[in-house]
Design an enzyme around this catalytic site. Structure first.
Site, mmCIF file in Angstrom:
data_model
loop_
_atom_site.group_PDB
_atom_site.id
_atom_site.type_symbol
_atom_site.label_atom_id
_atom_site.label_comp_id
_atom_site.label_asym_id
_atom_site.label_seq_id
_atom_site.Cartn_x
_atom_site.Cartn_y
_atom_site.Cartn_z
ATOM 1 N N GLY A 46 -13.433 -45.041 98.541
ATOM 2 C CA GLY A 46 -14.128 -43.997 97.810
ATOM 3 C C GLY A 46 -13.409 -42.677 97.955
ATOM 4 O O GLY A 46 -12.641 -42.479 98.913
ATOM 5 N N GLN A 51 -12.283 -33.610 98.135
ATOM 6 C CA GLN A 51 -11.122 -34.110 98.895
ATOM 7 C C GLN A 51 -9.799 -33.821 98.190
ATOM 8 O O GLN A 51 -8.741 -33.921 98.800
ATOM 9 C CB GLN A 51 -11.251 -35.622 99.145
ATOM 10 N N CYS A 89 -12.037 -42.225 106.750
ATOM 11 C CA CYS A 89 -12.033 -41.309 105.605
ATOM 12 C C CYS A 89 -10.583 -40.950 105.294
ATOM 13 O O CYS A 89 -9.809 -40.695 106.219
ATOM 14 C CB CYS A 89 -12.828 -40.054 105.972
ATOM 15 N N LEU A 90 -10.247 -40.919 104.020
ATOM 16 C CA LEU A 90 -8.877 -40.555 103.638
ATOM 17 C C LEU A 90 -8.535 -39.128 104.067
ATOM 18 O O LEU A 90 -7.367 -38.791 104.205
ATOM 19 C CB LEU A 90 -8.683 -40.720 102.125
ATOM 20 N N HIS A 131 -21.339 -41.953 102.352
ATOM 21 C CA HIS A 131 -20.176 -41.201 102.828
ATOM 22 C C HIS A 131 -19.651 -40.239 101.758
ATOM 23 O O HIS A 131 -19.422 -39.054 102.032
ATOM 24 C CB HIS A 131 -19.093 -42.213 103.241
ATOM 25 N N GLU A 132 -19.513 -40.750 100.518
ATOM 26 C CA GLU A 132 -18.940 -39.908 99.455
ATOM 27 C C GLU A 132 -19.902 -38.802 99.042
ATOM 28 O O GLU A 132 -19.481 -37.669 98.794
ATOM 29 C CB GLU A 132 -18.563 -40.764 98.239
ATOM 30 N N HIS A 135 -19.794 -35.883 101.272
ATOM 31 C CA HIS A 135 -18.647 -34.994 101.039
ATOM 32 C C HIS A 135 -19.035 -33.832 100.128
ATOM 33 O O HIS A 135 -18.504 -32.726 100.250
ATOM 34 C CB HIS A 135 -17.509 -35.770 100.366
HETATM 35 NI NI NI Z 1 -14.315 -39.488 103.142
#
Ligand code: NI
Length: 163
Positions: A46, A51, A89-90, A131-132, A135
């Site tokens: 995701g 981000q 997480c990226l 999670h997304e 953000h």
């Molecule tokens: Ni993330």
């Protein structure tokens, strides 16, 4: 379409609340296309607009059928159960933590043209929705865990579990 740079923890854009999307225009379509391309390139589950430095409420999530769902102005409208598992997480590369999430969530969102729809996710997909969407309010998974593990530590634990 273009790859965008994924910001990492410490960048102020990751810690801000995002504004709702109000224009369902070409600019939004380009953003969603770029999020999908960037997510596929990073092999992630995701990705949220902040981000890549865009403070708007838009995310992409890989669903159980491996399709990328586009969610604009997403909100969790119901949740059920609980799961505990490793999450990454990226924007926090090479770090993993154990995070508790609901087992099942239902989300209401808009598509790229502004039409409302609902989507349901279980297990990993439920985790990813939570999670997304977090953000978009400037929160990272690291806030839910006391201990972060390196990829090496994670691999070792998975190996031990598999034995
Ligand atoms: Ni993330």
């Amino acid at each position: 379409m273009a790859l965008r740079t994924i910001l990492t923890d410490g960048d102020p854009a990751l810690h801000k609340a995002c504004r709702p999307v109000t224009n369902f225009d070409q600019r939004l379509h380009d953003l969603l296309d770029d999020l999908k391309e960037t997510l596929a390139n990073a092999n992630g589950a995701g990705l949220a607009a902040p981000q890549v430095g865009i403070l708007r409420r838009a995310v992409v999530v890989v669903d159980a059928e491996d399709n990328m769902l586009e969610l604009v102005n997403p909100e969790i409208i119901s949740q059920e159960g609980e799961q505990e598992g490793f999450e990454g997480c990226l924007s926090v590369p090479g770090r993993w933590g154990v995070v508790k999430r609901p087992m099942k969530v239902r989300v209401r969102a808009q598509d790229r043209d502004g039409n409302f729809f609902e989507a349901e996710g279980e297990e990993i997909v439920a985790r990813c929705f939570c999670h997304e969407i977090e953000h978009l309010d400037g929160h990272l998974f690291t806030e839910h865990t006391d201990r972060l593990y390196t990829t090496e530590e994670l691999d070792q634990m998975m190996e031990e579990q598999g034995e």
